[in-house]
Scaffold this active site. Structure first.
Site: not given
Ligand code: G6P
Length: 284
Positions: A154, A255
């Protein structure tokens, strides 16, 4: 709470900072460039919460557990438990020649005792940080049956201003738009004018063009059928306590992943290898 342990490395071509908490790379600075990874000024670094920035490893599911084909058990949190688990450091090197610094981590999960994810697996992350950054995630089934697993590196890329950034390489690719809750096809390059949360079905290289920092970040990958592009914009960032004021403008997540329709079926005896390589070029 005390801060998590970190390990830093300085080699001729780059410097890097990593922690065994989540096998999380916090910083990669190739010589002559500002950090390629963004880390929030409000990132929680005491091991009580996933770290906002760097490269979180999302595993064995991605996103909300209710969306995941891996069907995690009751009480599962977003993006799996790997990013909030201590990984074992297998080794690290900091060579004096031009070779990259390296770090290797491993996480064993025993399915027998797990209500969240009742399958045994081993995840290994090998990081090589030099003029390029290589992250290799190897997933091995330690169980007696095949099972579904999702994985994502990520990556929070540090940019001058997301509003000026262009992401090339996804033209014509199908994606699921998590903001609008519908499927669509990308036309042209990706630009940012509001909250963006898209899961592309794509194996392609992506390039992030950043006129403000005068550079192009090249994201190459293998063993990954999904690319997620995410920026929460001002309204999303306002709901996240670990993003500093206005800092949402300084990153875009690209990602390298295998999620949703491109989730993996992991078979005993057949490890899956997913790699991500980052490189930086100065714009003319
Ligand atoms: O706040 P987190 O759990 O780290 O997630 C952060 C982000 O991660 C990814 O990119 C998902 O596609 C998003 O939907 C999410 O908001």
């Amino acid at each position: 709470m005390t801060d998590i342990a970190t390990l830093s490395a300085d080699v001729s071509t780059a410097s890097a900072l990593v922690t065994p908490f989540g096998a999380h790379l916090l910083s990669w600075r190739p010589a002559g460039h500002p950090d390629v990874l963004w880390l929030s000024s409000r990132a929680v670094l005491d091991g009580t919460k996933a770290i906002r920035g760097g490269i979180p490893v999302c595993l064995p599911w991605f996103g909300s557990p209710t969306d995941s084909p891996t069907r995690p058990g009751q009480g599962a949190g977003a993006h799996g438990f790997a990013r909030t688990s201590p990984w074992t450091l297998l080794g690290s090197t900091q060579p004096a020649n031009d070779a990259p610094a390296s770090f290797s981590f491993e996480l064993h999960h025993t399915g027998e005792t797990s209500a969240l994810y009742p399958h045994s697996f081993c995840a290994r992350l090998d990081i090589a940080a030099g003029a390029e950054l290589n992250a290799t995630l190897t997933l091995t089934n330690d169980d007696d049956h095949p099972f579904a697993i999702e994985a994502a590196l990520h990556t929070y890329l540090h940019v001058g201003d997301v509003k000026d950034v262009t992401v090339e390489g996804l033209d014509g690719e199908r994606y699921y738009d998590k903001v609008r809750e519908r499927y669509a096809t990308q036309t042209g390059d990706v630009t940012f004018i509001g909250p963006t949360d898209r899961v592309y079905t794509s194996t392609q290289q992506v390039q992030v063009v950043d006129p403000k920092l005068g550079r192009r970040i090249i994201v190459d990958k293998n063993g990954s059928g999904s690319t997620i592009v995410w920026n929460p914009w001002s309204q999303g960032a306002a709901t996240m306590s670990d993003i500093g004021e206005g800092e949402w403008q300084n990153f875009v997540c690209v990602e390298t992943a295998a999620v949703r329709e491109r989730a993996l079926t992991l078979w005993p005896g057949h490890p899956h290898i997913m790699t991500q390589t980052l490189a930086v070029e100065t714009l003319d």
